[in-house]
Write an enzyme that holds these catalytic residues in place. Sequence first.
Site, PDB file in Angstrom:
ATOM      1  N   SER A 174      58.719  39.698 -22.610  1.00 41.71           N
ATOM      2  CA  SER A 174      59.421  38.438 -22.840  1.00 41.71           C
ATOM      3  C   SER A 174      60.299  38.062 -21.650  1.00 41.71           C
ATOM      4  O   SER A 174      60.985  38.905 -21.078  1.00 41.71           O
ATOM      5  CB  SER A 174      60.292  38.576 -24.078  1.00 41.71           C
TER       6      SER A 174
ATOM      7  N   ASN B 170      68.465  40.398 -13.322  1.00 36.34           N
ATOM      8  CA  ASN B 170      68.450  39.012 -13.764  1.00 36.34           C
ATOM      9  C   ASN B 170      69.563  38.772 -14.760  1.00 36.34           C
ATOM     10  O   ASN B 170      69.942  39.653 -15.526  1.00 36.34           O
ATOM     11  CB  ASN B 170      67.083  38.632 -14.360  1.00 36.34           C
TER      12      ASN B 170
ATOM     13  N   GLY C 287      70.462  34.377 -19.008  1.00 38.66           N
ATOM     14  CA  GLY C 287      71.324  33.862 -20.066  1.00 38.66           C
ATOM     15  C   GLY C 287      70.553  33.124 -21.143  1.00 38.66           C
ATOM     16  O   GLY C 287      71.067  32.177 -21.745  1.00 38.66           O
ATOM     17  N   LEU C 288      69.310  33.573 -21.349  1.00 39.43           N
ATOM     18  CA  LEU C 288      68.510  33.058 -22.466  1.00 39.43           C
ATOM     19  C   LEU C 288      68.306  31.544 -22.465  1.00 39.43           C
ATOM     20  O   LEU C 288      68.298  30.911 -23.517  1.00 39.43           O
ATOM     21  CB  LEU C 288      69.115  33.485 -23.806  1.00 39.43           C
TER      22      LEU C 288
ATOM     23  N   ASN D 230      59.739  36.241 -29.203  1.00 31.68           N
ATOM     24  CA  ASN D 230      60.937  37.060 -29.001  1.00 31.68           C
ATOM     25  C   ASN D 230      62.136  36.226 -29.429  1.00 31.68           C
ATOM     26  O   ASN D 230      62.308  35.096 -28.990  1.00 31.68           O
ATOM     27  CB  ASN D 230      61.005  37.406 -27.496  1.00 31.68           C
TER      28      ASN D 230
ATOM     29  N   CYS E 274      71.662  41.084 -27.288  1.00 29.59           N
ATOM     30  CA  CYS E 274      72.523  39.950 -26.974  1.00 29.59           C
ATOM     31  C   CYS E 274      73.843  40.109 -27.707  1.00 29.59           C
ATOM     32  O   CYS E 274      73.944  40.818 -28.698  1.00 29.59           O
ATOM     33  CB  CYS E 274      71.856  38.626 -27.295  1.00 29.59           C
TER      34      CYS E 274
ATOM     35  N   GLY F 182      58.962  48.601 -15.783  1.00 34.26           N
ATOM     36  CA  GLY F 182      58.451  48.989 -14.474  1.00 34.26           C
ATOM     37  C   GLY F 182      56.969  49.256 -14.383  1.00 34.26           C
ATOM     38  O   GLY F 182      56.513  49.851 -13.404  1.00 34.26           O
TER      39      GLY F 182
ATOM     40  N   THR G 228      58.201  42.494 -14.802  1.00 35.88           N
ATOM     41  CA  THR G 228      58.468  42.172 -13.398  1.00 35.88           C
ATOM     42  C   THR G 228      57.195  42.132 -12.551  1.00 35.88           C
ATOM     43  O   THR G 228      57.102  41.344 -11.606  1.00 35.88           O
ATOM     44  CB  THR G 228      59.476  43.214 -12.847  1.00 35.88           C
TER      45      THR G 228
HETATM   46  C1  LIG Z   1      63.662  37.352 -15.635  1.00 38.44           C
HETATM   47  C2  LIG Z   1      63.654  38.183 -16.877  1.00 38.44           C
HETATM   48  C3  LIG Z   1      63.929  37.586 -18.117  1.00 38.44           C
HETATM   49  C4  LIG Z   1      63.929  38.338 -19.296  1.00 38.44           C
HETATM   50  N1  LIG Z   1      64.157  37.719 -20.500  1.00 38.44           N
HETATM   51  C5  LIG Z   1      64.083  38.441 -21.650  1.00 38.44           C
HETATM   52  C6  LIG Z   1      64.220  37.816 -22.934  1.00 38.44           C
HETATM   53  O1  LIG Z   1      64.401  36.589 -23.031  1.00 38.44           O
HETATM   54  N2  LIG Z   1      64.166  38.591 -24.060  1.00 38.44           N
HETATM   55  C7  LIG Z   1      63.948  39.944 -23.976  1.00 38.44           C
HETATM   56  O2  LIG Z   1      63.888  40.609 -25.005  1.00 38.44           O
HETATM   57  N3  LIG Z   1      63.772  40.553 -22.776  1.00 38.44           N
HETATM   58  C8  LIG Z   1      63.843  39.843 -21.621  1.00 38.44           C
HETATM   59  N4  LIG Z   1      63.640  40.472 -20.407  1.00 38.44           N
HETATM   60  C9  LIG Z   1      63.358  41.917 -20.369  1.00 38.44           C
HETATM   61  C10 LIG Z   1      61.847  42.182 -20.243  1.00 38.44           C
HETATM   62  O3  LIG Z   1      61.149  41.648 -21.348  1.00 38.44           O
HETATM   63  C11 LIG Z   1      61.541  43.681 -20.114  1.00 38.44           C
HETATM   64  O4  LIG Z   1      62.047  44.339 -21.253  1.00 38.44           O
HETATM   65  C12 LIG Z   1      62.155  44.314 -18.880  1.00 38.44           C
HETATM   66  O5  LIG Z   1      62.075  43.428 -17.780  1.00 38.44           O
HETATM   67  C13 LIG Z   1      61.520  45.652 -18.502  1.00 38.44           C
HETATM   68  O6  LIG Z   1      60.177  45.514 -18.103  1.00 38.44           O
HETATM   69  P1  LIG Z   1      59.692  45.352 -16.573  1.00 38.44           P
HETATM   70  O7  LIG Z   1      60.397  46.409 -15.769  1.00 38.44           O
HETATM   71  O8  LIG Z   1      58.221  45.481 -16.600  1.00 38.44           O
HETATM   72  O9  LIG Z   1      60.129  43.989 -16.137  1.00 38.44           O
HETATM   73  C14 LIG Z   1      63.661  39.727 -19.222  1.00 38.44           C
HETATM   74  C15 LIG Z   1      63.386  40.315 -17.980  1.00 38.44           C
HETATM   75  C16 LIG Z   1      63.372  39.571 -16.814  1.00 38.44           C
HETATM   76  C17 LIG Z   1      63.061  40.242 -15.513  1.00 38.44           C
END
Ligand SMILES: Cc1cc2nc3c(=O)[nH]c(=O)nc-3n(C[C@H](O)[C@H](O)[C@H](O)COP(=O)(O)O)c2cc1C
Lengths: 314, 304
Positions: B23, B71, B74-75, B101, B132, B246, B268
């Site tokens: 998400s 990041n 802020g939703l 989500n 949150c 990751g 990411t």
């Molecule tokens: C730019 C960005 C925005 C995100 N927004 C949300 C979100 O709205 N809701 C949520 O549950 N997680 C959010 N996440 C967390 C990701 O869903 C994920 O849990 C986290 O990035 C770890 O995975 P990754 O290392 O593959 O990015 C966000 C992550 C990033 C980088």
Amino acid sequence: MQKTSSINSSAVLADAAILSQEELKPGFFRLVLSAPELARRCQPGQFVQVRVSDGVAPLLPRPISIHGFDGEQGTLSLLYHVAGQGTGKLSRLAVGESLKIWGPLGNGWIMPENLTGGSKNLVSDSEVSDSQNFVGGSEKIPTDAPVDADKILPLFVAGGIGVAPLPPLAKAWRDLGAEAILLYGARSADQIVTADEFTAMGVDVRIATEDGSEGVTGRVTELLKDLNTGDKLPLLYVCGPKPMLKAVAQLADDQGWLCQVSLEERMCCGLGACLSCVCKTKTGDEKVGGKGWTHAKVCTDGPVFWSREVVWNG
Amino acid sequence: MGNLNLQVNLGGLAMKNPVTTASGTFGFGLEFAPFIDLNRLGAIVVKGTTLEPREGNPTPRMAETPAGMLNAIGLQNPGVEAFIRDYLPPLRQIDTPVIVNLSGNSVEDYGRLASILDGADGVAALEVNISCPNVKQGGIQFGTLPASAAAVTRAVRENTQKPVIVKLSPNVTDITEMARAVVDAGADALALINTLLGMDIDIRTRRPVLANIFGGLSGPAVKPVALRMIYQVYKAVNVPILGMGGIMNGQDAIAFMLAGATAIAVGTANFTNPRATLDILDGIEEYCDREGVRDVNELIGAAH
Ligand SMILES: Cc1cc2nc3c(=O)[nH]c(=O)nc-3n(C[C@H](O)[C@H](O)[C@H](O)COP(=O)(O)O)c2cc1C
Ligand SMILES: Cc1cc2nc3c(=O)[nH]c(=O)nc-3n(C[C@H](O)[C@H](O)[C@H](O)COP(=O)(O)OP(=O)(O)OC[C@H]3O[C@@H](n4cnc5c(N)ncnc54)[C@H](O)[C@@H]3O)c2cc1C
Ligand code: FES
């Protein structure tokens, strides 16, 4: 409401081979890439995401403007200034190596053909200010009446490396036979690149440097102040650092000129998905109890905005 | 490779393969349509949605860090009504389940969101983001106190028939305590990990890099933490896990499944390669082919 339509539907992912890499002035490079599919789809003012390494350093792609494209040759050129790790690594890549790029991304400059009467893109000033959805690069013109391209004075305004996305636009206006002016500001003469190429396109190039090493001493706004626009309406296309954009936008606004700015923000995706790249734009809804602004995405709603869309003090 | 079974079941959600999107990194899905066939994904998890539209935080909202990024978005989102009206219809055209989500300021918010989304055609499951702030309790995160996490889970559970996936925050002392609390409260599956709270400082300006000062760390830098937590939670509870943190390639995805993940989410990595999701799916298939694995379900928790 946010736009669901701001998706770069024509973007492609390419393994682009480096055809040439040239250091124009210390720290300023021009890279020519082979990317046929991508080159065919470009519009002036768009950008690409460039993945400089295969690994984690740097991890994220770097947004770089499209400095030139040739659909027939299948080539793309980028003009960049070494700012840090990513652009530093980019500058050390050699001919024959390749890198992943994707694009073209974003909305480019408003083009002469979208200015003339009858274009579907025209909306009037009143519609613009009432719109809840005042975002989007080249789609709306903040004037009351349709504008005739013949009555326009195209004015390119560059600050430093902000000159990068302007040549394809200059070409488009040259092809119409328009008289155009480039106002180009930089800290010093050693940061002025590609000015002669604009001259070769018939553009009247005027330079300002802060240290006086070339052209007029001072900022680019000095050049704007005593500009003779004749009986034409200037349309400014501005790219450079934010304080410069703001100053030029204010000047243009005071004069009642049309003005587009290309904004920069930190980006991750470049596709409108991560929301890291936002800027404040006006919604015109203060009167109806709204806050008057929204967060637009620089990557897909821009990078080009009408200066009057942007909330400059926020 | 022809007779490899890639189908998995995430707490009642049937998926054609284990690859989903994290998400906030995949927008509302269609942003990536120019680069990949969305029909090939196991599921799409869309951007965090709240009851009311939100403008999010000021910029800079992101910063790159060694092998990762911070990041503080802020939703920012258009609100649940606009999501259902404007974003869900095109998603329904895709033959891939959509997981929404959701985030709220109060337990009641979560309950209302769940009941609104329960009636929405085209929403396959809910992923509950408990990272949150709980405004009523003075800004502490729901996801850091077992009792609040359980209360949120219960509120969602009581308002939907759809599978409930609770997404855990890694910013806790004992992740298994949180996992048990939400499973006891009715979670069908768990998602982990959300981002790790971090920050960066610009030594030139001598100021924090992010306007919000703190941000969430994601990317390859967090992978070892994510793997450890999934490994621990797999042993502690008996519901499927959606693993993330990751994942950059097929090998990473395999490691997550071996640690105990039933499905994985790509976050990411989408920014570093818009084809990342499908490259990872291809990588999973290649691994299975090479290792003689006939059913990906064999991999789940096999490292224990
Ligand atoms: C730019 C960005 C925005 C995100 N927004 C949300 C979100 O709205 N809701 C949520 O549950 N997680 C959010 N996440 C967390 C990701 O869903 C994920 O849990 C986290 O990035 C770890 O995975 P990754 O290392 O593959 O990015 C966000 C992550 C990033 C980088
Ligand atoms: C749409 C767009 C088009 C661009 N076009 C060009 C171009 O044609 N030529 C060019 O040279 N540069 C361009 N840039 C800027 C370029 O993306 C950054 O200079 C580059 O990302 C810096 O990467 P780095 O790893 O070298 O530096 P980093 O180590 O990441 O950063 C170096 C310095 O630059 C700042 N910075 C990084 N990214 C940005 C950004 N997006 N906006 C403002 N400051 C930033 C950092 O805070 C730091 O102070 C563009 C940016 C955008 C958003
Ligand atoms: S860079 Fe991701 S939304 Fe603009």
